[in-house]
Design a protein around this motif. Structure first.
Motif, PDB file in Angstrom:
ATOM      1  N   GLU A 108       1.688   5.954   4.615  1.00 47.28           N
ATOM      2  CA  GLU A 108       1.104   7.072   5.553  1.00 47.28           C
ATOM      3  C   GLU A 108       2.663   7.545   6.250  1.00 47.28           C
ATOM      4  O   GLU A 108       2.619   6.744   6.817  1.00 47.28           O
ATOM      5  N   THR A 109       1.983   8.651   6.511  1.00 47.70           N
ATOM      6  CA  THR A 109       3.366   9.360   7.023  1.00 47.70           C
ATOM      7  C   THR A 109       2.607  10.423   8.054  1.00 47.70           C
ATOM      8  O   THR A 109       1.061  11.353   7.817  1.00 47.70           O
ATOM      9  N   ARG A 110       2.963  10.354   9.697  1.00 50.61           N
ATOM     10  CA  ARG A 110       1.903  11.169  10.301  1.00 50.61           C
ATOM     11  C   ARG A 110       3.366  11.821  11.521  1.00 50.61           C
ATOM     12  O   ARG A 110       4.405  11.319  11.312  1.00 50.61           O
ATOM     13  N   THR A 149       6.373   6.986   9.041  1.00 53.18           N
ATOM     14  CA  THR A 149       6.431   6.761   7.941  1.00 53.18           C
ATOM     15  C   THR A 149       6.046   4.987   8.209  1.00 53.18           C
ATOM     16  O   THR A 149       6.893   4.225   8.673  1.00 53.18           O
ATOM     17  N   SER A 150       4.570   4.836   7.874  1.00 49.78           N
ATOM     18  CA  SER A 150       4.480   2.867   7.883  1.00 49.78           C
ATOM     19  C   SER A 150       3.788   2.895   6.074  1.00 49.78           C
ATOM     20  O   SER A 150       3.003   3.304   5.010  1.00 49.78           O
ATOM     21  N   PHE A 151       3.965   1.244   6.282  1.00 53.09           N
ATOM     22  CA  PHE A 151       3.641   0.882   4.839  1.00 53.09           C
ATOM     23  C   PHE A 151       3.594  -0.410   5.394  1.00 53.09           C
ATOM     24  O   PHE A 151       4.274  -1.289   6.382  1.00 53.09           O
ATOM     25  N   ALA A 176       8.581   8.441   2.015  1.00 51.06           N
ATOM     26  CA  ALA A 176       7.498   8.934   1.922  1.00 51.06           C
ATOM     27  C   ALA A 176       7.660   9.462   0.520  1.00 51.06           C
ATOM     28  O   ALA A 176       5.944   9.986  -0.428  1.00 51.06           O
ATOM     29  N   ASN A 205       1.404  -1.046  -0.020  1.00 51.93           N
ATOM     30  CA  ASN A 205      -0.399  -0.194  -0.207  1.00 51.93           C
ATOM     31  C   ASN A 205       0.985   1.317  -0.402  1.00 51.93           C
ATOM     32  O   ASN A 205       2.106   0.695   0.561  1.00 51.93           O
TER      33      ASN A 205
END
Length: 134
Positions: free
Chosen positions: A16-18, A27-29, A71, A13
């Protein structure tokens, strides 16, 4: 003692960054790794002439500089290699059920292929270079 993980696979996917209140980028994926499925005798299983794959999904979490690089450069479907460590978590959910999770904390992410948008951009540049009049 060593907690070291090396995974090479396809990004599942878009990352997604926070950012935390302290300013840390996270950042996660998800990452898919596959291997051929084998029967009880160790032979590769095939269906309709194609081998069957066992796919496992991994949650990858990156911090700070690695998080920023991922990201900005990683897309769904891209091949990457992740070097990091395993982290196990445990929590109690709203229904008071104890839950468990596993994630890979990435120390390094190596890009093994370009994302589709980069491949399309490179192909467009190649076509422009081919239009040289003689």
């Amino acid at each position: 003692m060593k907690n070291l993980v090396i995974l090479a696979g396809n990004v599942g996917n878009a990352p997604e960054t926070r950012t935390t209140q302290g300013g840390t980028k996270i950042t996660s994926f998800s990452l898919a790794t596959s291997r051929p499925k084998r029967d009880s005798e160790g032979k590769i299983i095939k269906e309709n002439g194609r081998r069957v794959e066992d796919t496992e999904w991994h949650r990858i979490t990156c911090f700070n500089g690695v998080a920023k690089s991922v990201a900005e450069n990683v897309e769904k479907g891209q091949k990457v290699m992740v070097t990091g460590r395993i982290r196990y978590t445990r929590w109690t959910d709203q229904q008071d059920i104890e839950r468990f999770g596993v994630e890979i904390i990435a120390d390094e992410v190596t890009f093994l292929s370009y994302g589709k948008s980069r491949q399309q951009q490179d192909a467009a540049q190649d076509n422009e270079e081919d239009d040289i009049p003689f």
